[in-house]
Design a protein around this motif. Structure first.
Motif, short mmCIF file in Angstrom:
data_model
loop_
_atom_site.label_atom_id
_atom_site.label_comp_id
_atom_site.label_asym_id
_atom_site.label_seq_id
_atom_site.Cartn_x
_atom_site.Cartn_y
_atom_site.Cartn_z
N LEU A 1 -8.69 8.98 1.20
CA LEU A 1 -8.98 8.12 2.61
C LEU A 1 -9.33 8.73 4.11
N ASP B 1 5.04 10.60 1.88
CA ASP B 1 5.22 9.63 1.47
C ASP B 1 5.41 7.97 1.58
N GLU C 1 -5.00 7.09 -0.33
CA GLU C 1 -3.74 6.27 -1.12
C GLU C 1 -3.15 6.67 -2.81
N LYS C 2 -2.56 5.57 -3.39
CA LYS C 2 -1.93 5.89 -4.63
C LYS C 2 -1.95 4.53 -4.99
N GLU C 3 -2.80 4.79 -6.28
CA GLU C 3 -2.87 3.36 -7.92
C GLU C 3 -1.89 4.34 -8.47
N SER D 1 -0.48 -2.48 5.45
CA SER D 1 -1.67 -2.07 5.91
C SER D 1 -2.12 -0.72 6.23
N ILE D 2 -3.47 -0.23 6.19
CA ILE D 2 -3.92 1.48 6.89
C ILE D 2 -3.40 1.53 8.14
N VAL E 1 1.02 -1.42 0.04
CA VAL E 1 0.01 0.16 0.46
C VAL E 1 0.44 1.43 -0.18
N GLU E 2 0.70 2.10 -1.25
CA GLU E 2 1.21 3.38 -0.95
C GLU E 2 0.65 4.38 -1.16
N VAL E 3 0.47 5.42 0.32
CA VAL E 3 -0.23 6.67 0.37
C VAL E 3 0.87 7.58 0.89
N HIS F 1 -3.82 15.68 -2.13
CA HIS F 1 -5.77 15.20 -1.91
C HIS F 1 -7.01 15.99 -2.89
N LYS G 1 5.21 3.69 2.19
CA LYS G 1 4.82 2.79 1.80
C LYS G 1 4.23 1.83 3.12
#
Length: 347
Positions: A230, A258, A164-166, A263-264, A142-144, A287, A260
């Protein structure tokens, strides 16, 4: 097709060029400069980062001020070092393929690459004109991004944004070529020139059904990444994690982390995460993108952050951190932008 894309860009503010988006609120920024009697009022926002982290700072100074166990293993390579010495330095540090490379002084994902073999490393080393970083590829799924600011006279800060980044990617169907998948992608199709530069030699490849093909490994909006808001996940636990980070060196007051993480929930618990970068006062509150805001709501959010930046910078200035002089700031900014233009030519 070109006319259709033109109107899609015209009526979607998220696709506007940077200066077109920010021009209508530029007078507010100018007002803060006038109130501060300094064009570079923001330079005092994060006192231990060059220019407050607005632009042109090196990543090394940022990593050196964060908890060592929360940043990826990193080494620095001079661009003119003989490749035999590069190989030795990387091997001595314990790196194995794949790993990440990027300029020490960089921005917007320029020259950010995933290196999977020696041939790619040789090509990158021969091409890049500046010192660069070799860094572990973090495998957390997960990258946020977390935007955080804290007023210097307060113990607690504000998590103002959490996304969260996709990464920019296409999914194979076993029939379509990579070119076709890109042309049908809602964001990648606006970046055909960039896609052709990076992946043109693979355009005719048929991507197998179920396979994910990453078009970019940089989690930046300007590199086509998709953001998932989020904001409903922001709570006291998350704030406590970033309050602790803010107090680690005592001088990080405004910017975006930034990250990784596994999980959240793990991030909220302060475990199983790594900080990829801390972006200082030049960080955009990203955001605002991909969350259904209209342009006026986006402007309101940007202005909220500018006001916080002004208040933090003014407080630090009054308590011993001087604003940069006009001459010093102008020279630094000119050099930084010359540097980035050069990097773009090699990207």
């Amino acid at each position: 097709m070109r006319i259709k894309k033109f109107f899609e860009k015209l009526f979607n503010w998220e696709l506007w060029p940077f200066y077109a988006l920010y021009a209508p609120i530029g007078p507010v920024w100018l007002w803060y400069c006038l109130r501060s009697r300094s064009m570079w009022f923001f330079s005092s926002s994060n006192p231990t980062i060059t220019f407050g982290g607005f632009e042109g700072e090196g990543k090394k100074e940022m990593y050196d001020q964060l908890p060592p166990h929360l940043v990826p293993r990193t080494i620095y390579i001079l661009h003119d070092l003989p490749f035999t010495e590069v190989k030795k330095k990387i091997a001595d540090a314990g790196f194995t393929f794949p790993f990440i490379v990027k300029p020490d002084v960089g921005m917007k994902g320029i020259l950010f690459r995933k290196i999977e073999n020696e041939e790619q490393l040789i090509k990158y080393h021969d091409r890049i004109p500046v010192e660069y970083i070799v860094q572990d590829m973090i495998t957390y799924p997960v990258e946020v991004s977390v935007f955080y600011f804290r007023y210097p006279d307060q113990e607690k800060g504000v998590v103002s944004g959490f996304i969260e980044k996709e990464l920019l990617q296409v999914h194979g169907d076993g029939e379509s070529s990579l070119r076709t998948l890109i042309e049908n992608h809602p964001r990648a199709r606006f970046r055909m020139e960039e896609m052709e530069h990076r992946h043109g030699h693979r355009f005719q490849r048929i991507i197998p059904r179920g396979e994910t093909f990453y078009l970019s490994y940089a989690g930046n909006h300007n590199r086509g990444a998709h953001f998932i808001n989020l904001k409903n996940e922001i709570n006291e636990s998350l704030r406590n994690v970033f309050d602790e980070l803010s107090h680690y060196n005592g001088k990080f007051y405004y910017g975006r982390y930034d990250i990784k993480t596994a999980s959240i929930e793990d991030l909220k618990a302060g475990k199983n995460f790594q900080i990829i970068e801390f972006n200082g006062c030049g960080a955009e509150p990203n955001h605002i993108y991909d969350c259904g805001m209209n342009v006026w709501q986006a402007y309101a959010e940007i202005l909220r952050h500018w006001k916080a930046l002004y208040r933090i910078s003014r407080y630090n200035h009054r308590n011993g951190t001087p604003y940069w002089s006009f001459k010093r700031g102008s020279a630094f900014l000119k050099q930084a932008r010359k540097h980035f233009k050069m990097l773009e030519k090699y990207d």
